[in-house]
Design an enzyme around this catalytic site. Structure first.
Site, mmCIF file in Angstrom:
data_model
loop_
_atom_site.group_PDB
_atom_site.id
_atom_site.type_symbol
_atom_site.label_atom_id
_atom_site.label_comp_id
_atom_site.label_asym_id
_atom_site.label_seq_id
_atom_site.Cartn_x
_atom_site.Cartn_y
_atom_site.Cartn_z
ATOM 1 N N ARG A 209 24.997 -27.659 -51.590
ATOM 2 C CA ARG A 209 24.405 -27.347 -52.897
ATOM 3 C C ARG A 209 25.275 -28.001 -53.970
ATOM 4 O O ARG A 209 26.517 -28.052 -53.845
ATOM 5 C CB ARG A 209 24.358 -25.824 -53.148
ATOM 6 C CG ARG A 209 23.230 -25.109 -52.434
ATOM 7 C CD ARG A 209 21.854 -25.494 -52.977
ATOM 8 N NE ARG A 209 20.753 -24.804 -52.331
ATOM 9 C CZ ARG A 209 19.986 -25.324 -51.346
ATOM 10 N NH1 ARG A 209 20.220 -26.533 -50.891
ATOM 11 N NH2 ARG A 209 18.983 -24.634 -50.849
ATOM 12 N N HIS B 293 17.764 -34.785 -52.684
ATOM 13 C CA HIS B 293 17.556 -33.520 -51.954
ATOM 14 C C HIS B 293 16.557 -33.699 -50.800
ATOM 15 O O HIS B 293 15.557 -32.979 -50.706
ATOM 16 C CB HIS B 293 17.089 -32.405 -52.906
ATOM 17 C CG HIS B 293 17.388 -31.031 -52.344
ATOM 18 N ND1 HIS B 293 17.736 -29.952 -53.123
ATOM 19 C CD2 HIS B 293 17.395 -30.544 -51.063
ATOM 20 C CE1 HIS B 293 17.927 -28.888 -52.360
ATOM 21 N NE2 HIS B 293 17.730 -29.236 -51.107
HETATM 22 P P1 NDP Z 1 24.447 -20.285 -42.874
HETATM 23 O O1 NDP Z 1 24.294 -19.061 -43.697
HETATM 24 O O2 NDP Z 1 24.023 -20.261 -41.447
HETATM 25 O O3 NDP Z 1 25.994 -20.750 -42.873
HETATM 26 C C1 NDP Z 1 26.785 -20.699 -44.006
HETATM 27 C C2 NDP Z 1 28.216 -20.979 -43.581
HETATM 28 O O4 NDP Z 1 29.031 -20.984 -44.765
HETATM 29 C C3 NDP Z 1 28.781 -19.914 -42.647
HETATM 30 O O5 NDP Z 1 29.603 -20.497 -41.688
HETATM 31 C C4 NDP Z 1 29.608 -19.052 -43.597
HETATM 32 O O6 NDP Z 1 30.706 -18.374 -42.990
HETATM 33 C C5 NDP Z 1 30.130 -20.101 -44.552
HETATM 34 N N1 NDP Z 1 30.563 -19.488 -45.815
HETATM 35 C C6 NDP Z 1 29.825 -18.814 -46.722
HETATM 36 N N2 NDP Z 1 30.595 -18.376 -47.732
HETATM 37 C C7 NDP Z 1 31.855 -18.792 -47.458
HETATM 38 C C8 NDP Z 1 33.101 -18.644 -48.096
HETATM 39 N N3 NDP Z 1 33.212 -17.962 -49.242
HETATM 40 N N4 NDP Z 1 34.194 -19.178 -47.515
HETATM 41 C C9 NDP Z 1 34.102 -19.845 -46.343
HETATM 42 N N5 NDP Z 1 32.939 -20.027 -45.677
HETATM 43 C C10 NDP Z 1 31.832 -19.502 -46.225
HETATM 44 O O7 NDP Z 1 23.712 -21.465 -43.661
HETATM 45 P P2 NDP Z 1 23.048 -22.783 -43.073
HETATM 46 O O8 NDP Z 1 24.033 -23.460 -42.186
HETATM 47 O O9 NDP Z 1 21.715 -22.490 -42.525
HETATM 48 O O10 NDP Z 1 22.823 -23.613 -44.427
HETATM 49 C C11 NDP Z 1 23.917 -23.982 -45.245
HETATM 50 C C12 NDP Z 1 23.427 -24.469 -46.581
HETATM 51 O O11 NDP Z 1 22.813 -25.766 -46.446
HETATM 52 C C13 NDP Z 1 22.299 -23.648 -47.219
HETATM 53 O O12 NDP Z 1 22.815 -22.486 -47.842
HETATM 54 C C14 NDP Z 1 21.731 -24.628 -48.208
HETATM 55 O O13 NDP Z 1 22.447 -24.506 -49.422
HETATM 56 C C15 NDP Z 1 22.010 -25.999 -47.587
HETATM 57 N N6 NDP Z 1 20.783 -26.705 -47.188
HETATM 58 C C16 NDP Z 1 20.543 -27.947 -47.723
HETATM 59 C C17 NDP Z 1 19.422 -28.666 -47.353
HETATM 60 C C18 NDP Z 1 19.200 -30.033 -47.898
HETATM 61 O O14 NDP Z 1 18.170 -30.651 -47.611
HETATM 62 N N7 NDP Z 1 20.095 -30.592 -48.672
HETATM 63 C C19 NDP Z 1 18.449 -28.127 -46.404
HETATM 64 C C20 NDP Z 1 18.800 -26.816 -45.917
HETATM 65 C C21 NDP Z 1 19.928 -26.143 -46.295
HETATM 66 P P3 NDP Z 1 30.447 -17.266 -41.857
HETATM 67 O O15 NDP Z 1 29.955 -18.048 -40.639
HETATM 68 O O16 NDP Z 1 31.757 -16.637 -41.626
HETATM 69 O O17 NDP Z 1 29.393 -16.339 -42.392
#
Ligand code: NDP
Length: 310
Positions: free
Chosen positions: A225, A273
């Site tokens: 993001r 995007h």
């Molecule tokens: P998930 O919710 O499965 O994974 C998020 C990861 O981020 C987890 O490993 C989580 O840790 C980690 N995380 C969250 N907060 C923190 C923090 N404060 N410190 C450290 N680690 C953190 O999301 P997805 O993998 O499904 O998607 C990730 C992002 O990709 C989406 O939120 C979206 O913004 C983006 N996206 C972009 C697209 C594009 O076309 N550009 C398409 C789809 C998604 P933990 O495992 O411990 O919970």
């Protein structure tokens, strides 16, 4: 009879209606499904997309869950009218697309492809790229998408480091967490991929201090993001050569304004995007499964932690 409201833009309805009906039929559910809603009080499930018309959930008095078509839920997670469970999208098609996009952009930088694509000027530059096993790639965010990308990069022999909120143990990714873990990943990553959600904790995670920790000339790839990056800090790091290149798919304002410095910067690649998107055939199966679960009194898949914000 289960009443399902598809609250997304009309263009999405054309794409989703047939696969959704197929997936719901396969679950043996008795349902009505429409992209119109005359009476919110009869709706049981809301299939949701942040760019759709629905912003006020309060009239949906008997709705059981909101099922997002998107993985990122930052635009709905804090909605005060939403008081029922919210599930985000984890879709094999979305992951597949993200793996392809991330792998392609990592390989571009790893192999130094630009040298030849942009440098065909009669000079014989016999630069042989190093092997992937000598290159460290960091991934911030080890969720559905970060893990899938990490596995794919590791299969190509990259040395993959990952960072997440909770400590993880994964076969082919060296996992870190916490503040010190972030520093360790940044210090080693010649190429860094951002796959974190946008939350108050992750906003501006790449800033002057964190960019300075990375090896000089490191490449940033951001399909996560836009607000994960402090734009002024990144532009300064690019100008000084601290950051070698940034491939950016997401931005604070989308579409990225035509006069934004990223467009003209020689060391920035802007993609609009398009890194990946939810695919209607596979995502419909996830939605149908969650409705089946809701009806059977089973826990929903991929529930959003409203406090954590993702
Ligand atoms: P998930 O919710 O499965 O994974 C998020 C990861 O981020 C987890 O490993 C989580 O840790 C980690 N995380 C969250 N907060 C923190 C923090 N404060 N410190 C450290 N680690 C953190 O999301 P997805 O993998 O499904 O998607 C990730 C992002 O990709 C989406 O939120 C979206 O913004 C983006 N996206 C972009 C697209 C594009 O076309 N550009 C398409 C789809 C998604 P933990 O495992 O411990 O919970």
């Amino acid at each position: 009879m289960i009443h399902i409201y598809f609250a997304a833009k009309d263009v999405r309805w054309d794409e989703y209606e047939a696969p959704l009906r197929k997936a719901l039929d396969e679950k043996g559910l008795s349902y009505s499904l429409s992209d119109k809603c005359d009476d919110p009080s009869i709706i049981d499930y809301i299939v949701y997309a942040p760019n759709g018309p629905l912003k006020d959930f309060s009239p949906f008095s008997r709705a059981k869950a909101v099922l997002s078509l998107w993985a990122g839920v930052e635009d709905v997670v804090g909605n005060p009218t939403l008081k029922i469970p919210l599930a985000r999208m984890v879709d094999s098609g979305l992951s597949e697309g993200m793996v392809e996009w991330v792998t392609g952009h990592v390989l571009r930088h790893h192999l130094g492809m630009d040298l030849h694509i942009h440098g065909q000027d009669g000079v014989w530059r016999d630069y042989v790229p190093p092997l992937a096993r000598t290159r460290t790639v960091g991934i911030l965010g080890l969720g559905a998408l970060g893990q899938a990308c990490g596995e794919a990069l590791s299969a190509l022999n990259f040395n993959v480091l990952g960072w997440s909120k909770s400590k993880k143990q994964l076969d082919n990714i060296t996992c870190h967490s916490g503040e010190e873990g972030l520093k360790t990943v940044l210090r080693s990553s010649e190429i860094l991929v951002l796959l974190l959600p946008k939350t108050p904790e992750t906003e501006n995670i790449l800033n002057i201090e964190t960019l300075a920790l990375m090896p000089k000339g490191a490449k940033i790839i951001n399909p996560g993001r836009g607000p994960l990056i402090n734009d002024d800090a990144l532009l300064a790091a690019l100008d000084s050569g601290q950051t070698g290149h940034a491939t950016l798919d997401v931005f604070r304002i989308e579409p990225l304004p035509a006069d934004h410095p990223y467009w003209a910067h020689p060391n920035v690649t802007v993609t609009p995007h398009i890194a990946s998107e939810t695919r209607s055939d596979t995502a419909s199966q996830v939605i149908a499964e969650n409705i089946r679960r809701g009806e059977a009194g089973l826990p929903y898949l991929h529930l959003v932690n409203r406090t954590a914000g993702y």
